[in-house]
Design a protein around this motif. Structure first.
Motif, PDB file in Angstrom:
ATOM      1  N   SER A 208       0.650  -1.479  -0.102  1.00  0.00           N
ATOM      2  CA  SER A 208      -0.074  -0.138  -0.014  1.00  0.00           C
ATOM      3  C   SER A 208       0.776   1.219  -0.111  1.00  0.00           C
ATOM      4  N   PHE A 209       1.860   1.180   0.886  1.00  0.00           N
ATOM      5  CA  PHE A 209       2.947   2.426   0.808  1.00  0.00           C
ATOM      6  C   PHE A 209       3.452   2.726  -0.406  1.00  0.00           C
ATOM      7  N   ALA A 210       3.592   1.495  -1.209  1.00  0.00           N
ATOM      8  CA  ALA A 210       4.356   1.764  -2.612  1.00  0.00           C
ATOM      9  C   ALA A 210       3.443   2.168  -3.773  1.00  0.00           C
ATOM     10  N   LEU A 211       2.017   1.740  -3.515  1.00  0.00           N
ATOM     11  CA  LEU A 211       1.086   1.983  -4.676  1.00  0.00           C
ATOM     12  C   LEU A 211       0.260   3.128  -4.532  1.00  0.00           C
ATOM     13  N   ASN A 212      -0.363   3.543  -3.331  1.00  0.00           N
ATOM     14  CA  ASN A 212      -1.345   4.514  -2.886  1.00  0.00           C
ATOM     15  C   ASN A 212      -0.704   5.847  -2.601  1.00  0.00           C
ATOM     16  N   LYS A 213      -0.365   6.704  -3.760  1.00  0.00           N
ATOM     17  CA  LYS A 213       0.166   8.116  -3.657  1.00  0.00           C
ATOM     18  C   LYS A 213      -0.882   9.106  -3.484  1.00  0.00           C
ATOM     19  N   GLU A 214      -0.952   9.952  -2.500  1.00  0.00           N
ATOM     20  CA  GLU A 214      -1.866  11.055  -2.345  1.00  0.00           C
ATOM     21  C   GLU A 214      -1.702  12.347  -3.432  1.00  0.00           C
ATOM     22  N   TYR A 215      -2.747  12.984  -3.370  1.00  0.00           N
ATOM     23  CA  TYR A 215      -2.953  14.351  -4.197  1.00  0.00           C
ATOM     24  C   TYR A 215      -1.957  15.253  -3.104  1.00  0.00           C
ATOM     25  N   THR A 216      -1.644  16.274  -3.900  1.00  0.00           N
ATOM     26  CA  THR A 216      -1.132  17.355  -3.058  1.00  0.00           C
ATOM     27  C   THR A 216      -2.118  17.971  -2.402  1.00  0.00           C
ATOM     28  N   GLU A 217      -1.880  19.056  -1.476  1.00  0.00           N
ATOM     29  CA  GLU A 217      -2.912  19.883  -0.633  1.00  0.00           C
ATOM     30  C   GLU A 217      -3.358  20.707  -1.494  1.00  0.00           C
ATOM     31  N   GLU A 218      -2.572  21.282  -2.439  1.00  0.00           N
ATOM     32  CA  GLU A 218      -3.202  22.368  -3.592  1.00  0.00           C
ATOM     33  C   GLU A 218      -4.048  21.560  -4.370  1.00  0.00           C
ATOM     34  N   GLU A 219      -3.897  20.440  -4.635  1.00  0.00           N
ATOM     35  CA  GLU A 219      -4.874  19.736  -5.803  1.00  0.00           C
ATOM     36  C   GLU A 219      -6.202  19.245  -4.991  1.00  0.00           C
ATOM     37  N   LEU A 220      -6.024  19.098  -3.590  1.00  0.00           N
ATOM     38  CA  LEU A 220      -7.254  18.719  -3.133  1.00  0.00           C
ATOM     39  C   LEU A 220      -8.090  19.916  -2.604  1.00  0.00           C
ATOM     40  N   ALA A 221      -7.560  21.024  -2.725  1.00  0.00           N
ATOM     41  CA  ALA A 221      -8.235  22.247  -2.208  1.00  0.00           C
ATOM     42  C   ALA A 221      -9.108  22.671  -3.412  1.00  0.00           C
ATOM     43  N   GLU A 222      -8.215  22.534  -4.597  1.00  0.00           N
ATOM     44  CA  GLU A 222      -8.838  23.021  -5.876  1.00  0.00           C
ATOM     45  C   GLU A 222     -10.241  22.166  -6.027  1.00  0.00           C
ATOM     46  N   PHE A 223      -9.908  20.873  -5.790  1.00  0.00           N
ATOM     47  CA  PHE A 223     -11.229  19.887  -5.853  1.00  0.00           C
ATOM     48  C   PHE A 223     -12.025  20.205  -5.178  1.00  0.00           C
ATOM     49  N   GLY A 224     -11.986  20.470  -3.718  1.00  0.00           N
ATOM     50  CA  GLY A 224     -13.127  20.754  -3.001  1.00  0.00           C
ATOM     51  C   GLY A 224     -13.716  22.149  -2.882  1.00  0.00           C
ATOM     52  N   GLY A 225     -13.001  23.260  -3.691  1.00  0.00           N
ATOM     53  CA  GLY A 225     -13.686  24.428  -3.795  1.00  0.00           C
ATOM     54  C   GLY A 225     -13.254  25.262  -2.538  1.00  0.00           C
ATOM     55  N   TYR A 226     -12.193  24.862  -1.721  1.00  0.00           N
ATOM     56  CA  TYR A 226     -11.620  25.682  -0.767  1.00  0.00           C
ATOM     57  C   TYR A 226     -10.091  26.069  -0.800  1.00  0.00           C
ATOM     58  N   SER A 227      -9.874  26.960   0.425  1.00  0.00           N
ATOM     59  CA  SER A 227      -8.517  27.380   0.272  1.00  0.00           C
ATOM     60  C   SER A 227      -7.167  26.455   0.833  1.00  0.00           C
ATOM     61  N   VAL A 228      -6.092  26.440   0.386  1.00  0.00           N
ATOM     62  CA  VAL A 228      -5.058  25.645   0.935  1.00  0.00           C
ATOM     63  C   VAL A 228      -4.875  25.975   2.431  1.00  0.00           C
ATOM     64  N   GLU A 229      -4.899  27.329   2.649  1.00  0.00           N
ATOM     65  CA  GLU A 229      -4.716  27.904   3.931  1.00  0.00           C
ATOM     66  C   GLU A 229      -5.788  27.184   5.143  1.00  0.00           C
TER      67      GLU A 229
END
Length: 500
Positions: A208-229
């Protein structure tokens, strides 16, 4: 002339088989660990000869410590920021989690007295459950949320995870009673099982550690429509707990999780006692559990069923069927066929909870963000995980108390003190053997059987009814769609297309 803005949108995410495989393996490992730690009460009473009430005290101590570590770990996950992501690094905590679990079953029975064994089991249970298992379980849901953002993709991923979990856990559930019976409940059998499942679990963590890479915080914020801060703002545990009181669905879902885990543990752990001491043949339990394989084709339809009716409604409907299953096995307790049908019905909710139950928690996170302004992930998982782990531990305590109060300790004492291989060996002598070897005779045996029957059938019945009542007031999906629209998104959470 207008053009569409180029922006990251949840609707554009493609389904990732790699994510599904990685999460499926680690889920299987965690579930195997949960099933094995659930065997501690049975192992301690039948293999080590400890009193049921004594091991219940050990479990209670572990539970009390677990109550503290879950929320602390949730806060730690939310504050974690590494180049590997927020939740991904904690997957590797599964390695010491398995090592401490194996240590539980390798208790040095020949070197320690009963008190020493109790202390030994308490220490390693705490290390396993309250420390390392907490690290992995709290990070697990957050890890998925940060790797898969589209609801449809999550449900597909969770369904694949559920299929792997179901097949793996079914094999283990069928194998456990057979192995225990083959080794006559000896410690050797438990050690072999823990080593085999441990090898699978540790391999799953690395995968799992090798395969499951997360989106960056900036990408997740843009997906969700909120600010990184906002996302990086640290949320104190106190502030989160206050926000929980404003999230009625999280509270309700936490209670449902708590009760359902009690049901699940009653069906499996108590089932071993039931088939050995009441039905009269522990190996038969493997046959009964094997009927769960009939339900495997349901997994194919889970994404479509959940999309049409909603996850909560599907789980609630499956619990109604589970109640029917309990009634069937209560009406005809000595028929193998009715025991098989009953177990099949009671197992049905676990398919949906194991597959897509996490989706409800993700919806609770989003609902909480809209209603309270608190952006948290790890602490939401911690809150629900706390309820599940408390339930797992307390179910062992409850089972231990019921067994002790009903006189069960006299049955194990009769086997150990008189040189019998196991209970079936003693029970073959009938009432005459009960009167000769069991303190209190046949009356004690019947009282113990009644206590086991209550734990196996009536406790699940009561808790299922409460869960269904709660689901009648559970309108999370409806309310969440409305909140998304009010906050400028589509009902499915995707961004509305903007024209410039």
């Amino acid at each position: 002339m207008s053009t569409k803005t180029k922006r990251m949108n949840i609707a554009d995410e493609k389904f990732s088989k790699k994510n599904a495989v990685g999460f499926a393996f680690v889920r299987l490992g965690n579930i195997l660990a949960g099933l094995m730690i659930g065997e501690i009460t049975y192992f301690a009473t039948n293999s080590l000869g400890l009193a049921a009430a004594a091991i219940s005290v050990s479990v209670a101590i572990k539970t009390a410590i677990d109550a503290v570590t879950d929320l602390i770990m949730g806060a730690i996950v939310d504050k974690t920021h590494t180049r590997f992501g927020k939740a991904r690094p904690w997957v590797l905590a599964g390695i010491p989690m398995w090592l401490t679990l194996i240590a539980c079953f390798m208790a040095p029975a020949g070197l320690l007295d009963d008190t020493g064994l109790l202390i030994y089991l308490t220490i390693f249970q705490i290390l396993h459950s309250a420390v390392f298992s907490t690290m992995t379980s709290i990070a697990y849901e957050t890890h998925i949320k940060r790797c898969v953002v589209k609801e449809e993709n999550r449900i597909k991923t969770l369904t694949i995870v559920g299929v792997v979990y179901a097949i793996g856990s079914l094999v283990l559930q069928m194998a456990l009673p057979a192995i225990i019976a083959a080794f006559h409940g000896s410690q050797t059998g438990f050690v072999i099982m823990s080593l085999v499942t441990g090898a699978i679990g540790i391999s799953a963590c690395i995968c799992s550690f090798a395969l499951n890479k997360e989106y960056t915080e900036e990408e997740l914020a843009e997906f969700g429509g909120y600010s990184v801060e906002e996302a990086r703002e640290k949320v104190p545990i106190g502030q989160f707990l206050k926000s929980v009181l404003k999230n009625k669905y999280l509270l309700m879902y936490t209670v449902i999780n708590f009760l359902y885990m009690m049901i699940l543990m009653s069906s499996f752990t108590t089932g071993q006692y039931y088939f050995q001491y009441v039905f009269g043949n522990l190996s038969t339990f493997s046959i009964v559990m094997a009927t769960s394989a009939i339900l495997l084709p349901i997994y194919i339809f889970i994404p479509k069923i959940c999309k049409k009716f909603g996850v909560a409604k599907v789980i609630a409907a499956s619990m109604v069927i589970a109640i029917i299953g309990v009634i069937i096995r209560l009406l005809f307790p000595q028929l193998l066929a009715t025991q098989m049908v009953g177990y099949l019905c009671v197992s049905l909710p676990n398919i949906f909870v194991a597959c897509v139950g996490s989706q409800i928690n993700y919806e609770c996170m989003e609902y909480g963000r809209y209603k309270t302004g608190v952006i948290a992930e790890g602490m939401y998982s911690a809150f629900v995980s706390f309820a599940q782990k408390m339930s797992t531990s307390l179910s062992s305590v409850l089972i231990g108390v019921i067994l002790s109060m009903s006189g069960f300790d006299a049955l194990t004492k009769a086997v150990l003190d008189n040189g019998f291989e196991d209970w079936e060996h003693l029970a073959a002598g009938g009432e005459a053997a009960f009167e000769q070897y069991v303190e209190g005779g046949t009356a004690t045996v019947e009282a113990a059987r009644a206590g086991i029957g209550f734990a196996y059938n009536w406790i699940p019945m009561i808790f299922l009814v409460i869960c269904i009542i709660l689901f009648c007031f559970f309108h999370l999906e409806r309310d969440l769609k409305q909140l998304r629209v009010e906050n400028g998104l589509n009902e499915d959470g995707s961004q509305k297309e903007e024209q410039v």
